[in-house]
Enzyme design. Sequence first.
Site, PDB file in Angstrom:
ATOM      1  N   THR A   1       0.839  -1.198   0.000  1.00 46.36           N
ATOM      2  CA  THR A   1       0.000   0.000   0.000  1.00 46.36           C
ATOM      3  C   THR A   1       0.875   1.250   0.000  1.00 46.36           C
ATOM      4  OG1 THR A   1      -0.359   0.120   2.406  1.00 46.36           O
ATOM      5  CG2 THR A   1      -1.835  -1.295   1.165  1.00 46.36           C
ATOM      6  N   ASP A   2       0.674   2.149   0.952  1.00 43.65           N
ATOM      7  CA  ASP A   2       1.239   3.496   0.914  1.00 43.65           C
ATOM      8  C   ASP A   2       2.748   3.515   0.667  1.00 43.65           C
ATOM      9  OD1 ASP A   2      -1.197   3.349   2.218  1.00 43.65           O
ATOM     10  OD2 ASP A   2      -0.709   4.855   3.717  1.00 43.65           O
ATOM     11  N   PRO A   3       3.204   4.358  -0.286  1.00 42.80           N
ATOM     12  CA  PRO A   3       4.637   4.628  -0.379  1.00 42.80           C
ATOM     13  C   PRO A   3       5.069   5.462   0.827  1.00 42.80           C
ATOM     14  CG  PRO A   3       3.436   6.057  -1.881  1.00 42.80           C
ATOM     15  CD  PRO A   3       2.431   5.116  -1.276  1.00 42.80           C
TER      16      PRO A   3
ATOM     17  N   SER B   1       2.310   4.568   8.232  1.00 37.43           N
ATOM     18  CA  SER B   1       3.014   5.415   7.269  1.00 37.43           C
ATOM     19  C   SER B   1       3.795   6.565   7.903  1.00 37.43           C
ATOM     20  CB  SER B   1       2.015   5.982   6.253  1.00 37.43           C
ATOM     21  OG  SER B   1       1.588   4.985   5.371  1.00 37.43           O
TER      22      SER B   1
END
Length: 517
Positions: free
Chosen positions: A4-6, A65
């Site tokens: 998912t999230d960078p 994140s």
Amino acid sequence: MLTTDPNGPMYYNGIYHLFYQYNPKGSVWGNIVWAHSVSKDMINWEALEHAIYPSEPFDIYGCWSGSATILPDNKPVIFYTGIIDPEQRQVQNYAVPANLSDPYLRKWTKPADNPIAVADGNMDTTAFRDPTTAWKVDGHWRMLVGSRRKHRGIAYLYRSRDFKKWTKAKHPLHSVAKTGMWECVDFFPVSLFGATGLNTSAFGPNVKHVLKASLNDTRFEYYTIGAYFPSRDKYLVDKDLVDGWDGLRYDYGNFYASKTFFDPAKDRRILWGWANESDTPQDDVNKGWAGIQTIPRKVWLDPNRKQLLQWPIEEIETLRVHNVQLSNQELKLGDNIEVKGITAAQADVDVTFSIPNLDKAEPFDPSWTNAQELCSRKGSSVQGGVGPFGLLTLASQKLEEHTPVFFRVFKGRDKHHVLLCSDARSSSLRNTGLYKPSFAGFVDVDLADKKLSLRSLIDHSVVESFGAGGKTCITSRVYPTQAVFGDAHLFVFNNGTETITADLKAWSMKKPNKMNN
């Protein structure tokens, strides 16, 4: 495996690093760690061991994140959100490389003085996450953390002199009513002149700032451009820009949790984004993976200073092979001209459409404020005046399946309105378990030269499109059943009564040598 999230993209001592939210135990949400990959060109990637994973009381239920900051003494620091209990209460932590002499920074340690930021009694401890890259102005470091109060989205500001002891500012940097939880907040400077990127701490008379929030309620993002006042630590959005759900977006499609970083190797700002799957969780379990990172994009301020421009990084062109061209190709009403000689399932297509006459443009209704709704009403099969014209990507031979990416031009009272669509409704013959939206955005473009450009990067289940030199971008995830591998085709089309001329260049795209394995 779920990606998912960078997180924490950075360039350090000749190496690009990308961290990302990752479930090593399955292709659905859970067991989140920071995976870590390295590259010398952002095209060929090598996966390393996980950089950050739950191990301490301040992150034992998850490592969510965050961002990376490179300090003036050339030491990188990661900020990330730790989950501390089953109720998913959140705190902000930092981690540092265990060995700075390791060029790949494989191991990271979590100092004992974590956490560095804890929600106070007036804040929602389950909505307090995703610390930004820090910046330094007037002797103080600052960072933002996304949050909400009831339905107000908030970017809380924290300050530090030594990068270790952080104090919450009296007021948030910015907040907006009725926007819900702000995730993956990003705040960075852009130059008023040219496409050169700026270090995150850059500040001065020739600089604007961009504030981006990922909206947990809607699962899309929006950004504003404005003026940052360090003396008051306030951010004021430029007048005439929408500050809310209807604001500007990096991407009007499947694109979320984005993160930028400054690349000092080429003096540019790079944007990373996550494209989720549009099939079912069971499909993801069956194939064993879910989620992709989109192609990295260079991002800079449009000369009109009203929006950003985005373009795939130049390194992607090293994957081009087998170029074909169409020159001065006339497209009459109903024409579908096949672009032959390339691998249509894996291609880079760049086309400029010339419009001899705009008189036939359909009248624009001022109530048409929702681009996606307009695209769903006026798709590629609905005949128009000037448009629809564009590309039929990932198409089967007889067009039972196709993902059209196209423009449609309308005539308003004092200007023309341009709509860009990436319409997945016809992308697959599979009728259940797929999300097939008609993504769309308006394009703020001057049609004085009567030209519109479109670039689409096609890669099996993803189509990334850049309209008018990167003014409006749309990413679609699609799952054709016939238009796959060698059975995928590419067409250029026109379904408007005004004849259009196309100048097209297209390339087959080879795979990178290293595919993150």
